[in-house]
Design a protein around this motif. Structure first.
Motif, PDB file in Angstrom:
ATOM      1  N   LYS A  72      29.652  57.769  72.920  1.00 59.77           N
ATOM      2  CA  LYS A  72      31.374  58.884  72.261  1.00 59.77           C
ATOM      3  C   LYS A  72      32.348  57.767  72.292  1.00 59.77           C
ATOM      4  N   GLU A  73      32.273  57.687  73.741  1.00 62.96           N
ATOM      5  CA  GLU A  73      33.493  56.368  74.389  1.00 62.96           C
ATOM      6  C   GLU A  73      33.976  54.984  72.818  1.00 62.96           C
ATOM      7  N   ILE A  76      34.954  55.757  70.281  1.00 64.72           N
ATOM      8  CA  ILE A  76      36.348  56.417  70.325  1.00 64.72           C
ATOM      9  C   ILE A  76      37.241  55.036  70.111  1.00 64.72           C
ATOM     10  N   ALA A 177      44.956  61.594  66.477  1.00 65.35           N
ATOM     11  CA  ALA A 177      43.772  61.268  67.722  1.00 65.35           C
ATOM     12  C   ALA A 177      44.583  61.893  69.014  1.00 65.35           C
ATOM     13  N   TRP A 183      39.902  63.052  74.798  1.00 63.96           N
ATOM     14  CA  TRP A 183      40.208  61.771  74.589  1.00 63.96           C
ATOM     15  C   TRP A 183      40.753  60.731  75.813  1.00 63.96           C
ATOM     16  N   LEU A 185      43.764  59.398  75.588  1.00 61.90           N
ATOM     17  CA  LEU A 185      43.838  58.283  74.621  1.00 61.90           C
ATOM     18  C   LEU A 185      45.072  57.270  75.831  1.00 61.90           C
TER      19      LEU A 185
END
Length: 303
Positions: A72-73, A76, A177, A183, A185
């Motif tokens: 998943k990472e 991303i 995002a 996430w 970010l």
């Protein structure tokens, strides 16, 4: 340690950090024009590399070795890095194809695109204030390109305008995002910029080939472009958004298109034109109007 803790909570620190980020972001068009000796993709790759180094303090510590999470990472990292590549490369190329002041005003309408998307996702509809703000901001962009449209013919500047719009869309999607809490970010920023730099560097070698070593002045401008807007500014804005008054200091971002236009005119890159300040004010007014909370409040989705 006590002194450092108190400094982190000074009431002016959040606003000061936000103001620093806004000024640095507003300098992007000017710095790009000063580094025109480098082709756009090569300039993007080097600037993103400098930005990765500048954001190292944001790097995430520790990783969960879970294989499913790693997949998943990886997705991303790939997806968000591609958005950064699109945003930076498209904007840098736009500045080389169209007048920098006009392209930058189109680019800095991206907060309106972000608001349109985020509020549509959160509310299932678009409030009247958001739509009115979008029309104001887009009318500013239309004011810049209307003369060419009315005179007929398609010039190279149109390609620049289109790429500026693509960059604006990429920044808007990147901001969406950033709204996904899981996430993180901000903590991934150095890695995202590094991946984007590698992607852009490969594209540059394939499309632009090898070039001679740029001058020391060009390298210094490129380093400033990366370390400033994509390094220090990212750190400063991250700090500003963690401030208790973040909902107020965030409005400082509306000043970016005005400051960007002003810096280009003062530096002599863009000639004074009555359309520039009018378009800048329309973009700012549109952004502020679109950012007004709709009646009844609004809760952002966090999933």
């Amino acid at each position: 340690m006590l002194l450092n803790t108190r400094l982190l909570h000074l009431p002016w620190l959040g606003g000061g950090a936000a103001a620093l980020a806004v000024v640095l972001w507003a300098l992007v068009p000017l710095l790009v024009t000063q580094a025109e000796a480098l082709p756009p993709l090569r300039l993007s790759a080097l600037a993103l590399l400098a930005g990765a180094l500048g954001t190292l303090p944001m790097a995430r510590q520790g990783r969960n070795p879970n294989a499913k999470r790693n997949v998943k990472e990886a997705l991303i990292y790939l997806g968000v890095a591609l958005l950064i590549v699109g945003a930076v490369c498209a904007s840098f190329t736009a500045f080389s194809l169209a007048p920098a002041a006009e392209a930058s005003l189109i680019l800095y309408a991206w907060p309106v695109l972000f608001l349109l998307a985020s509020r549509r996702l959160a509310l299932g509809r678009l409030p009247a204030t958001t739509l009115a703000g979008a029309l104001l901001a887009f009318s500013g962009a239309a004011l810049l390109v209307a003369p060419q449209a009315l005179s007929g013919g398609v010039s190279g500047a149109w390609s620049g305008y289109l790429l500026a719009a693509v960059a604006a869309l990429c920044w808007a999607l990147y901001s969406l995002a950033c709204q996904v809490p899981a996430w993180h970010l901000g903590e991934r920023m150095p890695h995202l910029l590094l991946i984007a730099s590698v992607m852009t560097g490969i594209a540059s070698l394939a499309l632009e080939g090898t070039i001679s070593m740029p001058s020391q002045e060009t390298l210094l401008v490129t380093a400033a472009l990366g370390m400033g807007p994509y390094g220090i500014a990212m750190l400063a804005w991250d700090r500003a958004m963690r401030d208790p008054q973040a909902h107020h200091v965030g409005h400082l971002a509306h000043a970016v298109p005005v400051l960007a236009t002003l810096s280009l005119v003062v530096a002599g890159v863009s000639a004074p034109d009555w359309r520039l300040p009018v378009a800048a004010l329309l973009v700012v007014a549109g952004s502020i109007t679109a950012a007004r909370p709709p009646r009844g409040g609004m809760g952002m989705r966090q999933d």
